[in-house]
Write an enzyme that holds these catalytic residues in place. Structure first.
Site, PDB file in Angstrom:
ATOM      1  N   ARG A 186       0.823  -1.219   0.000  1.00  0.00           N
ATOM      2  CA  ARG A 186       0.000   0.000   0.000  1.00  0.00           C
ATOM      3  C   ARG A 186       0.854   1.264   0.000  1.00  0.00           C
ATOM      4  O   ARG A 186       0.322   2.373  -0.081  1.00  0.00           O
ATOM      5  CB  ARG A 186      -0.949   0.034   1.210  1.00  0.00           C
ATOM      6  CG  ARG A 186      -2.291  -0.610   0.953  1.00  0.00           C
ATOM      7  CD  ARG A 186      -3.347  -0.150   1.927  1.00  0.00           C
ATOM      8  NE  ARG A 186      -3.744   1.239   1.710  1.00  0.00           N
ATOM      9  CZ  ARG A 186      -4.615   1.895   2.482  1.00  0.00           C
ATOM     10  NH1 ARG A 186      -5.163   1.275   3.513  1.00  0.00           N
ATOM     11  NH2 ARG A 186      -4.927   3.147   2.230  1.00  0.00           N
ATOM     12  N   LYS A 187       2.173   1.119   0.080  1.00  0.00           N
ATOM     13  CA  LYS A 187       3.043   2.290   0.070  1.00  0.00           C
ATOM     14  C   LYS A 187       3.379   2.676  -1.370  1.00  0.00           C
ATOM     15  O   LYS A 187       3.100   1.939  -2.313  1.00  0.00           O
ATOM     16  CB  LYS A 187       4.313   2.002   0.879  1.00  0.00           C
ATOM     17  CG  LYS A 187       4.033   1.539   2.312  1.00  0.00           C
ATOM     18  CD  LYS A 187       3.158   2.521   3.060  1.00  0.00           C
ATOM     19  CE  LYS A 187       3.002   2.186   4.538  1.00  0.00           C
ATOM     20  NZ  LYS A 187       2.095   1.065   4.802  1.00  0.00           N
TER      21      LYS A 187
END
Length: 387
Positions: A186-187
């Protein structure tokens, strides 16, 4: 009531990977060197240069990176570490891993980051460090925090969301004694799982380097390529197995080469979202820090309960029906069972964190969003404006 658009599935996040990442793992696979090795070393070098620090050490996650920092600082039983009450639970958990006491402090509803006045109310003679989280990629006001804290209290950056972000022209990861980053999918850039710790302290870096490899006096690569690979290293420290693999390092190198482009793309989308929602007075949009650079790990709205036509959770359910994935920004640590029960905490003990947990809403923001995806998210959110 506004007409709701037809369903179109838009995930909250998607990693932007492809053939280059697939090809990158060929080298480690063909060489047979799969664990921490030359690819990790190159990744560390490039990460350190980009974030303006002399030392960067790859680890298995941001969580293990934070634990490694605290352990290397010899923080333990009897010590206190102040952490935000609105953050992913790992920020507090790592303090417990060391046998120390996490002391929660409230957050600012506008920035989602630590409320410095509340931090100062929590400082005691046992306070050894403050973990400042750059939540969602927006850097904490590190100058104000540093100026306010008594001398001797270390500042550690939880920079999980902040690769490439900056405060007053200085990169995240160079703003405290040490920092830890995340490469979770999710980064903005990913290695699957994985993280990086940074510091400008050579002694701390050397200690962390040994402790991430069981406390060994030399690395596996040094030993295998040395004159006596058959001799095991000495172990003078209690350490952990927090090594990143060279497969991850190879992927990280490819991803990291796209970091600034990824952030620029996200920043452009964030600006367009903000413009699209500017006339919705009950929806507060995130802002860029003055003089800084937002990392835009996520685009997190704040739904004002006094003016909104429905509760945040009802909005999330309605958006899900239209295919738009959402999430709360993160959780209020003091409202999680472990911390609530262990320390006898109530929701009103940290009202800022409580409100952020109950009223924040992340909408899709990632580098694989199409124009159609973006337009659908805008239409879906705007359709809720009249209930």
């Amino acid at each position: 009531m506004s007409e709701r658009p037809a369903r179109r599935d838009v995930p909250i996040s998607l990693p932007s990977t492809g053939e280059a990442e697939l090809e990158a793992v060929r080298g480690p696979i063909e060489s047979g060197w799969l664990t921490q090795g030359p690819k990790v070393a190159e990744f560390e070098k490039r990460f350190a240069e980009r974030h303006d620090v002399p030392h960067a050490l790859a680890v298995t996650s941001c969580t293990t990176g934070l634990h490694l920092i605290l352990a290397a600082m010899e923080i333990g039983p009897g010590d206190e570490v102040i952490v935000p009450a609105f953050t992913w639970v790992a920020t507090a958990n790592v303090v417990l891993y060391c046998g120390a006491t996490p002391v929660l402090a409230d957050v600012d509803r506008d920035t989602f980051n630590l409320d410095i006045d509340d931090v100062l109310r929590r400082v005691t003679s046992r306070t050894k460090a403050v973990i400042a989280v750059h939540l969602f990629g927006r850097c904490m006001d590190m100058d104000a925090l540093s100026a306010a804290l008594p001398s001797g209290i270390e500042i550690i950056e939880d920079a999980a969301c902040a690769a490439g972000a900056a405060w007053q022209g200085r990169p995240a990861g160079s703003l405290g004694r040490a920092a830890s980053f995340s490469f979770h999918p999710r980064k903005s850039v990913t290695t699957g799982e994985g993280g990086m710790v940074t510091t400008d302290d050579p002694a701390l870096a050397e200690r962390m380097n040994m402790m991430r490899n069981h406390g060994a006096s030399i690395s596996e690569e040094q030993r295998h390529h040395g004159p006596r690979p058959y001799l095991l290293p000495d172990f003078n420290l209690l350490g952990f197995n927090y090594r990143m693999t060279d497969l991850q390092g190879a992927v990280g190198l490819v991803q990291f080469g796209k970091l600034d482009r990824f952030i620029d793309e996200r920043a452009a989308m964030a600006k367009r979202f903000t413009e699209a929602f500017a006339d919705i007075n009950w929806l507060r949009t995130p802002t860029e820090p003055q003089g800084g650079r937002h990392g835009w790990q996520a685009y997190v709205l704040y739904v004002d309960p006094d003016g909104a036509p429905m509760l945040r959770n009802d909005m999330m359910e309605a958006l899900q029906e239209m295919g738009v994935s959402t999430r709360p920004g993160t959780h209020a640590v003091h409202m999680l069972g472990l911390y609530r029960d262990r320390y006898g905490l109530a929701p009103h003990d940290f009202p800022g964190a409580r409100d952020c947990a109950e009223h924040s809403m992340a909408i899709p923001l990632h580098n694989r969003m199409t124009e159609e995806d973006f337009d659908h998210v805008v239409r879906a959110v705007r359709s809720l404006a009249h209930g």
